[in-house]
Scaffold this motif. Sequence first.
Motif, mmCIF file in Angstrom:
data_model
loop_
_atom_site.group_PDB
_atom_site.id
_atom_site.type_symbol
_atom_site.label_atom_id
_atom_site.label_comp_id
_atom_site.label_asym_id
_atom_site.label_seq_id
_atom_site.Cartn_x
_atom_site.Cartn_y
_atom_site.Cartn_z
ATOM 1 N N GLN A 20 -2.449 -18.884 -6.144
ATOM 2 C CA GLN A 20 -2.844 -19.710 -5.004
ATOM 3 C C GLN A 20 -3.965 -19.061 -4.201
ATOM 4 O O GLN A 20 -4.847 -19.748 -3.685
ATOM 5 C CB GLN A 20 -1.629 -19.968 -4.107
ATOM 6 N N PHE A 21 -3.942 -17.722 -4.090
ATOM 7 C CA PHE A 21 -5.024 -17.029 -3.383
ATOM 8 C C PHE A 21 -6.306 -17.023 -4.219
ATOM 9 O O PHE A 21 -7.406 -17.203 -3.688
ATOM 10 C CB PHE A 21 -4.604 -15.595 -3.053
ATOM 11 N N LEU A 22 -6.175 -16.815 -5.514
ATOM 12 C CA LEU A 22 -7.355 -16.742 -6.377
ATOM 13 C C LEU A 22 -8.087 -18.081 -6.474
ATOM 14 O O LEU A 22 -9.309 -18.115 -6.674
ATOM 15 C CB LEU A 22 -6.949 -16.286 -7.778
ATOM 16 N N TRP A 23 -7.349 -19.172 -6.316
ATOM 17 C CA TRP A 23 -7.964 -20.484 -6.480
ATOM 18 C C TRP A 23 -8.209 -21.183 -5.160
ATOM 19 O O TRP A 23 -8.477 -22.383 -5.128
ATOM 20 C CB TRP A 23 -7.106 -21.347 -7.404
ATOM 21 N N LYS A 24 -8.140 -20.437 -4.046
ATOM 22 C CA LYS A 24 -8.492 -21.024 -2.757
ATOM 23 C C LYS A 24 -9.985 -21.327 -2.692
ATOM 24 O O LYS A 24 -10.403 -22.361 -2.177
ATOM 25 C CB LYS A 24 -8.109 -20.080 -1.611
ATOM 26 N N LYS A 25 -10.804 -20.397 -3.186
ATOM 27 C CA LYS A 25 -12.256 -20.602 -3.206
ATOM 28 C C LYS A 25 -12.818 -20.035 -4.504
ATOM 29 O O LYS A 25 -13.513 -19.011 -4.515
ATOM 30 C CB LYS A 25 -12.922 -19.964 -1.987
ATOM 31 N N PRO A 26 -12.527 -20.681 -5.618
ATOM 32 C CA PRO A 26 -12.869 -20.123 -6.943
ATOM 33 C C PRO A 26 -14.363 -20.032 -7.199
ATOM 34 O O PRO A 26 -14.809 -19.124 -7.913
ATOM 35 C CB PRO A 26 -12.204 -21.108 -7.910
ATOM 36 N N PHE A 27 -15.148 -20.956 -6.628
ATOM 37 C CA PHE A 27 -16.590 -20.913 -6.888
ATOM 38 C C PHE A 27 -17.229 -19.713 -6.190
ATOM 39 O O PHE A 27 -18.195 -19.141 -6.686
ATOM 40 C CB PHE A 27 -17.244 -22.217 -6.429
ATOM 41 N N ARG A 28 -16.696 -19.304 -5.043
ATOM 42 C CA ARG A 28 -17.193 -18.101 -4.376
ATOM 43 C C ARG A 28 -16.709 -16.850 -5.103
ATOM 44 O O ARG A 28 -17.459 -15.891 -5.293
ATOM 45 C CB ARG A 28 -16.745 -18.109 -2.910
ATOM 46 N N ASP A 65 -18.180 -24.161 -1.320
ATOM 47 C CA ASP A 65 -19.560 -24.003 -0.870
ATOM 48 C C ASP A 65 -20.437 -24.758 -1.852
ATOM 49 O O ASP A 65 -20.379 -24.524 -3.066
ATOM 50 C CB ASP A 65 -19.961 -22.530 -0.822
ATOM 51 N N LEU A 66 -21.233 -25.684 -1.369
ATOM 52 C CA LEU A 66 -22.006 -26.557 -2.240
ATOM 53 C C LEU A 66 -23.072 -25.796 -3.026
ATOM 54 O O LEU A 66 -23.434 -26.195 -4.139
ATOM 55 C CB LEU A 66 -22.640 -27.684 -1.424
ATOM 56 N N SER A 96 -18.977 -25.619 3.144
ATOM 57 C CA SER A 96 -20.160 -24.897 3.610
ATOM 58 C C SER A 96 -21.354 -25.185 2.723
ATOM 59 O O SER A 96 -21.227 -25.572 1.568
ATOM 60 C CB SER A 96 -19.893 -23.373 3.642
ATOM 61 N N ILE A 97 -22.541 -25.013 3.311
ATOM 62 C CA ILE A 97 -23.808 -25.005 2.577
ATOM 63 C C ILE A 97 -24.453 -23.666 2.905
ATOM 64 O O ILE A 97 -25.232 -23.545 3.847
ATOM 65 C CB ILE A 97 -24.721 -26.168 2.987
ATOM 66 N N ASP A 98 -24.111 -22.670 2.140
ATOM 67 C CA ASP A 98 -24.531 -21.299 2.432
ATOM 68 C C ASP A 98 -25.634 -20.893 1.464
ATOM 69 O O ASP A 98 -25.450 -20.035 0.614
ATOM 70 C CB ASP A 98 -23.329 -20.356 2.313
ATOM 71 N N MET A 99 -26.797 -21.499 1.605
ATOM 72 C CA MET A 99 -27.881 -21.290 0.647
ATOM 73 C C MET A 99 -28.522 -19.916 0.765
ATOM 74 O O MET A 99 -29.257 -19.492 -0.112
ATOM 75 C CB MET A 99 -28.930 -22.387 0.800
ATOM 76 N N ALA A 100 -28.275 -19.216 1.871
ATOM 77 C CA ALA A 100 -28.841 -17.876 2.042
ATOM 78 C C ALA A 100 -27.775 -16.799 1.937
ATOM 79 O O ALA A 100 -28.035 -15.638 2.202
ATOM 80 C CB ALA A 100 -29.546 -17.764 3.389
#
Length: 620
Positions: free
Chosen positions: A40-48, A114-115, A202-206
Amino acid sequence: MIVKLDRDCLWQIFSNLEHDKKSLHSTILVNRIWCEIAIQFLWKKPFRYLYTCPKACGCVAENRHKKARNLLSTFITCMAHNQTSNSIDIQDFVVWTASPPTTFNYLSFLRHIDLYDLFLTLKDGVKYLISNQYFDFVIAYQRHKQHKQDNYQQQQQNNNNNNIYSSNIQDNNNWESKVIQEMSRDICKLLVLHCSNLKNLSIDMANKIWLPGYRCSSLPNISFWITFDEIPIELLKIPTYSGSINCLSQLVEFYWGSTHWTSEFLVALSKVSRKLKKLVIDMSNFGRNESITNAQHLGKLIVAQTALQDIEFIKCKPTILPVIMQGLRTQSKTLSRFFFQGMVKDFSVFSELVHCINLQEIYFIQCNFRCSEVEMLSVSHFPKLIKLIFNIVCFRFPIIIPEILLQNSGKKIRTFSLQQFYYPVNINSDGFIPSVASSVAKYCPNLVEFEYFVTKKEFPQLALLFASCPHLERVTLSGKYENVEELLPMLANQELPNLREFEILGYWTFSSSSLETFFIQSKAPLKKFIISYSPCFSDDHMEVILRCFGNNNNKLSSLHVETKKELSEEILIKANTCIQDFVYKTINDNYETFEAGRSGHSPRISYLGVPIDICLPKEI
């Protein structure tokens, strides 16, 4: 006796490992319960997490592409097996969905997207398919999309040109971009239908919010100005897709770090996301197409919220800042934290801020204040204020704004920081001595944390502050080059029974005897001591520290030393033995570290929640 921890206890323990991907992977193998919680922790924000690696990870692009493909395959497989609506044709994803049902429903664990991370994942996934000759699958995807979009004649024409794709697939960048755009659209449509637990967008492009963790070294370097077409518009339309209200209505945090206006996105998000608790508007990498009309969309996003608690403005353009902040008054009942970074010359931030009387934390970083704000703040009142942070700020008058705030709002303040500040020295202010420390001593009886850039003329004020604030637990002092031999004994005149962390960041000289006087007379139960940029710290100073804090009854847990003096090997061995977290570095006249100690890393300077790496000059 073996103690069995229940799920709640394990969850609390694992929450401390949330940013430690390697440890979480290890816990998966322990047993079923540990695996379920760790997943559950690993897949909270998998793309990051996909692009978060140890520092200097040494990853190669090919492995990154494969991981991206596997991640997409897992997610799309989950969506394919849970698909009940006919609004999405799952045949569009035949290239990804050749897997059986997954053990877990990973979609239910997703909390952060994050997109820009999602775009990189799609881009890498497509590159993997192309480089590994998945031509048939990719062509099938493209043909299927064309079949739905084109008329019969166009379809026949494509059938007569079967070889076009296979011959040019690797060289046609336009074709690759087209596939990514179409996949972006379809995946977003699936995400909004299936991800009902999303909390952070989020849109964190930087890559401003990358920490904790490190950005994978195999990713392309990020230029200061990111091109406008770096992220497909199909991703930025996510709030407009059918079902987005079910996915985005529960958002509690949104980080807008785009490099250009995405007005359609902002308008749509304002309609579906009204429960944001934290909003970050970061324009530090923004382009030059400022528009009042477009800026109003950000202002309307603020107005649309019902319980906004935390807002950050980072380097917003001065020409449009008033428009963006116009809705701040609508959040005055719930807003508790305000963070502002950036130079403002012609707009008074406080004109809107003074209405938010329930603020508990105020941060100003790298700001240039107007003269008109003095009168405005003299009648302001923030009765719930507990944290006031100023760093690298400039006042255009010999009156320090934090002093004015303290007079009416200092009673409950527990944290105060004024590091690196500037004020004019001219005919009207010759001989001016800031009275900040005196104001803190007078108006902040409950102070716990104090950071300040102090001059020699202010030493008596500093002694008064130590005497007037008995609850002090953490003190950080910095200053320009000078001898401060009398300061430490002066501060020791008052016992400090709660002082646990003490940092000296100024380029100061003082003897070991004055340091010992401070330790003994103040009776401070220090657990952490940091001294940086020191021209004088020597073996004698270290002997004092070990003598006062080297025994088990009164032992330092952390000691960081940066000094021009080279300490003897004998004293370093003794320090390593007595102190668990010991860092020693020698510096030259330009503050450049050229020898590392045991821990192998530099101590990170943090201004009470605002981490900034700096080196103070000899003269400010």
